[in-house]
Motif scaffolding. Structure first.
Motif, mmCIF file in Angstrom:
data_model
loop_
_atom_site.group_PDB
_atom_site.id
_atom_site.type_symbol
_atom_site.label_atom_id
_atom_site.label_comp_id
_atom_site.label_asym_id
_atom_site.label_seq_id
_atom_site.Cartn_x
_atom_site.Cartn_y
_atom_site.Cartn_z
ATOM 1 N N LYS A 162 -23.187 -67.632 -45.178
ATOM 2 C CA LYS A 162 -24.525 -68.006 -44.736
ATOM 3 C C LYS A 162 -25.451 -68.114 -45.943
ATOM 4 C CE LYS A 162 -26.233 -63.302 -43.949
ATOM 5 N NZ LYS A 162 -27.286 -63.398 -44.981
ATOM 6 N N VAL A 163 -26.586 -68.761 -45.731
ATOM 7 C CA VAL A 163 -27.593 -68.848 -46.787
ATOM 8 C C VAL A 163 -28.348 -67.531 -46.854
ATOM 9 C CG1 VAL A 163 -29.706 -70.014 -47.508
ATOM 10 C CG2 VAL A 163 -27.809 -71.347 -46.581
ATOM 11 N N ALA A 164 -28.564 -67.006 -48.051
ATOM 12 C CA ALA A 164 -29.233 -65.723 -48.231
ATOM 13 C C ALA A 164 -30.724 -65.830 -47.936
ATOM 14 C CB ALA A 164 -29.017 -65.214 -49.650
ATOM 15 N N THR A 165 -31.311 -64.693 -47.613
ATOM 16 C CA THR A 165 -32.741 -64.589 -47.341
ATOM 17 C C THR A 165 -33.414 -63.813 -48.460
ATOM 18 O OG1 THR A 165 -32.336 -64.576 -44.957
ATOM 19 C CG2 THR A 165 -34.487 -63.786 -45.706
ATOM 20 N N LEU A 166 -34.511 -64.351 -48.979
ATOM 21 C CA LEU A 166 -35.289 -63.644 -49.997
ATOM 22 C C LEU A 166 -36.118 -62.551 -49.333
ATOM 23 C CD1 LEU A 166 -36.248 -63.450 -52.961
ATOM 24 C CD2 LEU A 166 -37.982 -65.176 -52.411
ATOM 25 N N PHE A 167 -36.183 -61.379 -49.954
ATOM 26 C CA PHE A 167 -36.852 -60.202 -49.403
ATOM 27 C C PHE A 167 -36.271 -59.849 -48.035
ATOM 28 C CE2 PHE A 167 -40.247 -62.269 -52.036
ATOM 29 C CZ PHE A 167 -40.134 -61.398 -53.105
ATOM 30 N N ALA A 168 -34.960 -59.763 -48.002
ATOM 31 C CA ALA A 168 -34.234 -59.496 -46.763
ATOM 32 C C ALA A 168 -34.426 -58.060 -46.294
ATOM 33 C CB ALA A 168 -32.746 -59.770 -46.970
ATOM 34 N N ASP A 169 -34.323 -57.871 -44.988
ATOM 35 C CA ASP A 169 -34.432 -56.528 -44.413
ATOM 36 C C ASP A 169 -33.223 -55.668 -44.764
ATOM 37 O OD1 ASP A 169 -36.864 -57.133 -43.186
ATOM 38 O OD2 ASP A 169 -35.890 -57.910 -41.380
ATOM 39 N N LYS A 170 -32.063 -56.319 -44.889
ATOM 40 C CA LYS A 170 -30.833 -55.600 -45.220
ATOM 41 C C LYS A 170 -30.201 -56.219 -46.471
ATOM 42 C CE LYS A 170 -29.833 -54.256 -40.446
ATOM 43 N NZ LYS A 170 -28.850 -54.313 -39.333
ATOM 44 N N PRO A 171 -30.692 -55.849 -47.643
ATOM 45 C CA PRO A 171 -30.157 -56.418 -48.886
ATOM 46 C C PRO A 171 -28.696 -56.040 -49.094
ATOM 47 C CG PRO A 171 -31.611 -54.582 -49.352
ATOM 48 C CD PRO A 171 -31.747 -54.865 -47.892
ATOM 49 N N TYR A 172 -28.010 -56.837 -49.941
ATOM 50 C CA TYR A 172 -26.572 -56.655 -50.096
ATOM 51 C C TYR A 172 -26.187 -55.542 -51.060
ATOM 52 C CZ TYR A 172 -26.746 -59.184 -54.609
ATOM 53 O OH TYR A 172 -27.017 -59.571 -55.895
ATOM 54 N N GLY A 173 -27.129 -55.056 -51.871
ATOM 55 C CA GLY A 173 -26.764 -54.086 -52.896
ATOM 56 C C GLY A 173 -27.816 -53.033 -53.122
ATOM 57 N N GLU A 174 -27.915 -52.625 -54.369
ATOM 58 C CA GLU A 174 -28.883 -51.606 -54.747
ATOM 59 C C GLU A 174 -29.438 -51.924 -56.127
ATOM 60 O OE1 GLU A 174 -26.519 -47.859 -56.141
ATOM 61 O OE2 GLU A 174 -25.335 -48.799 -54.541
ATOM 62 N N LEU A 175 -30.492 -51.200 -56.507
ATOM 63 C CA LEU A 175 -31.149 -51.432 -57.789
ATOM 64 C C LEU A 175 -30.155 -51.263 -58.943
ATOM 65 C CD1 LEU A 175 -34.165 -52.074 -58.404
ATOM 66 C CD2 LEU A 175 -34.425 -49.673 -59.058
ATOM 67 N N PHE A 176 -30.216 -52.173 -59.903
ATOM 68 C CA PHE A 176 -29.360 -52.189 -61.089
ATOM 69 C C PHE A 176 -27.925 -52.646 -60.795
ATOM 70 C CE2 PHE A 176 -32.735 -49.584 -62.778
ATOM 71 C CZ PHE A 176 -32.801 -49.969 -64.106
ATOM 72 N N HIS A 177 -27.644 -53.061 -59.580
ATOM 73 C CA HIS A 177 -26.294 -53.503 -59.250
ATOM 74 C C HIS A 177 -26.294 -54.869 -58.563
ATOM 75 C CE1 HIS A 177 -25.518 -49.187 -59.913
ATOM 76 N NE2 HIS A 177 -24.325 -49.610 -60.309
ATOM 77 N N GLY A 178 -27.278 -55.697 -58.906
ATOM 78 C CA GLY A 178 -27.314 -57.047 -58.364
ATOM 79 C C GLY A 178 -26.286 -57.944 -59.027
ATOM 80 N N LYS A 179 -25.962 -59.037 -58.350
ATOM 81 C CA LYS A 179 -25.010 -60.005 -58.891
ATOM 82 C C LYS A 179 -25.754 -61.160 -59.556
ATOM 83 C CE LYS A 179 -21.488 -58.959 -55.414
ATOM 84 N NZ LYS A 179 -20.647 -59.504 -54.321
ATOM 85 N N VAL A 180 -25.197 -61.634 -60.649
ATOM 86 C CA VAL A 180 -25.797 -62.737 -61.393
ATOM 87 C C VAL A 180 -25.414 -64.054 -60.727
ATOM 88 C CG1 VAL A 180 -25.899 -63.934 -63.618
ATOM 89 C CG2 VAL A 180 -25.764 -61.423 -63.535
ATOM 90 N N VAL A 181 -26.400 -64.918 -60.512
ATOM 91 C CA VAL A 181 -26.180 -66.206 -59.856
ATOM 92 C C VAL A 181 -25.811 -67.261 -60.894
ATOM 93 C CG1 VAL A 181 -27.281 -68.051 -58.523
ATOM 94 C CG2 VAL A 181 -27.751 -65.658 -57.968
ATOM 95 N N ASP A 182 -24.699 -67.939 -60.680
ATOM 96 C CA ASP A 182 -24.246 -69.036 -61.541
ATOM 97 C C ASP A 182 -24.102 -70.303 -60.702
ATOM 98 O OD1 ASP A 182 -24.051 -67.390 -63.792
ATOM 99 O OD2 ASP A 182 -22.000 -66.816 -63.301
ATOM 100 N N MET A 183 -24.288 -71.467 -61.350
ATOM 101 C CA MET A 183 -24.223 -72.705 -60.568
ATOM 102 C C MET A 183 -23.837 -73.960 -61.346
ATOM 103 S SD MET A 183 -27.253 -72.292 -62.007
ATOM 104 C CE MET A 183 -27.961 -70.989 -61.001
ATOM 105 N N PHE A 184 -23.948 -73.980 -62.646
ATOM 106 C CA PHE A 184 -23.667 -75.197 -63.411
ATOM 107 C C PHE A 184 -22.173 -75.284 -63.731
ATOM 108 C CE2 PHE A 184 -28.195 -74.817 -65.241
ATOM 109 C CZ PHE A 184 -28.708 -75.502 -64.155
ATOM 110 N N TYR A 185 -21.572 -76.388 -63.315
ATOM 111 C CA TYR A 185 -20.129 -76.575 -63.492
ATOM 112 C C TYR A 185 -19.894 -77.971 -64.049
ATOM 113 C CZ TYR A 185 -15.147 -76.836 -62.140
ATOM 114 O OH TYR A 185 -13.776 -76.978 -62.144
#
Length: 214
Positions: free
Chosen positions: A124-147
């Motif tokens: 699914k498409v992610a939501t910014l400022f979500a009620d139920k985030p996927y992780g915790e502080l200092f453990h976010g995933k880096v977004v990559d997109m250029f191929y």
């Protein structure tokens, strides 16, 4: 324009552009989704826990270490940038260091905050400022997109170990922050005489090695 203002403007534009692109992809693409711009350039959304170009780094503990390392490195880069501004070096050197700084900060933002402001992008498409985030502080995933799969084919049989294997150039998926670091290092290499005077040759090697780790 003063060298200080050149640095500030470069950093602001680079970090804002990096985050706008990442947030757009995160809030409009499902993980793994791909859009072909040209046959040799695609937007392909992936996330990683580790270093630049999608390399992984030692699980959760390694992820925290890498984030903290980047923060320390950013402090060193600020000191390096300030010293070069005082020395009134060539503007290209100021821009190169500013880009390296921007790239480090751009990925630090992902690592620190994305886990607590976004929910998951899986299926699914992610939501910014979500009620139920996927992780915790200092453990976010880096977004990559250029191929950039410029060329894909089987390697010649005579190449040791990988001969005959399917190979894609360029196979890594990266983000604007990664490209800033690469471009910044390239600029410093081109303007190495201005960036690293003879008395600073030892510092040149150390800083270049540190930049490649970010």
């Amino acid at each position: 324009m003063s060298k200080k203002n050149i640095a500030i403007l470069t950093i602001l534009i680079a970090i804002i552009l990096d985050q706008v692109i990442k947030i757009y992809v995160k809030t409009n693409f499902v993980l793994g989704e791909e859009v072909e711009v040209f046959s040799w350039f695609k937007i392909h959304f992936v996330e990683n826990n580790g270093m630049a170009m999608g390399f992984e780094f030692g699980g959760k503990g390694g992820k925290l270490f890498l984030t903290l390392f980047r923060i320390v490195a950013v402090g060193a880069i600020i000191y390096w940038l300030a010293g070069n501004i005082k020395r009134k070096v060539h503007n290209a050197v100021i821009i190169g260091i500013s880009l390296i700084f921007s790239g480090a900060v751009g990925n630090i933002i992902d690592s620190i905050f994305y886990g607590v402001i976004f929910d998951s992008s899986e299926h699914k498409v992610a939501t910014l400022f979500a009620d139920k985030p996927y992780g915790e502080l200092f453990h976010g995933k880096v977004v990559d997109m250029f191929y950039f799969p410029i060329w894909s084919g089987n390697l010649p049989e005579w190449i040791p170990f990988v001969g005959g294997d399917l190979f894609t150039f360029f196979q890594y998926i990266f983000n604007p922050a990664d490209s800033y670091i690469t471009i910044g290092v390239a600029i410093l290499f081109i303007f190495s005489k201005q960036a690293f005077p003879k008395e600073d040759k030892k510092s040149e090697k150390k800083i270049t090695e540190t930049s490649s780790e970010i």
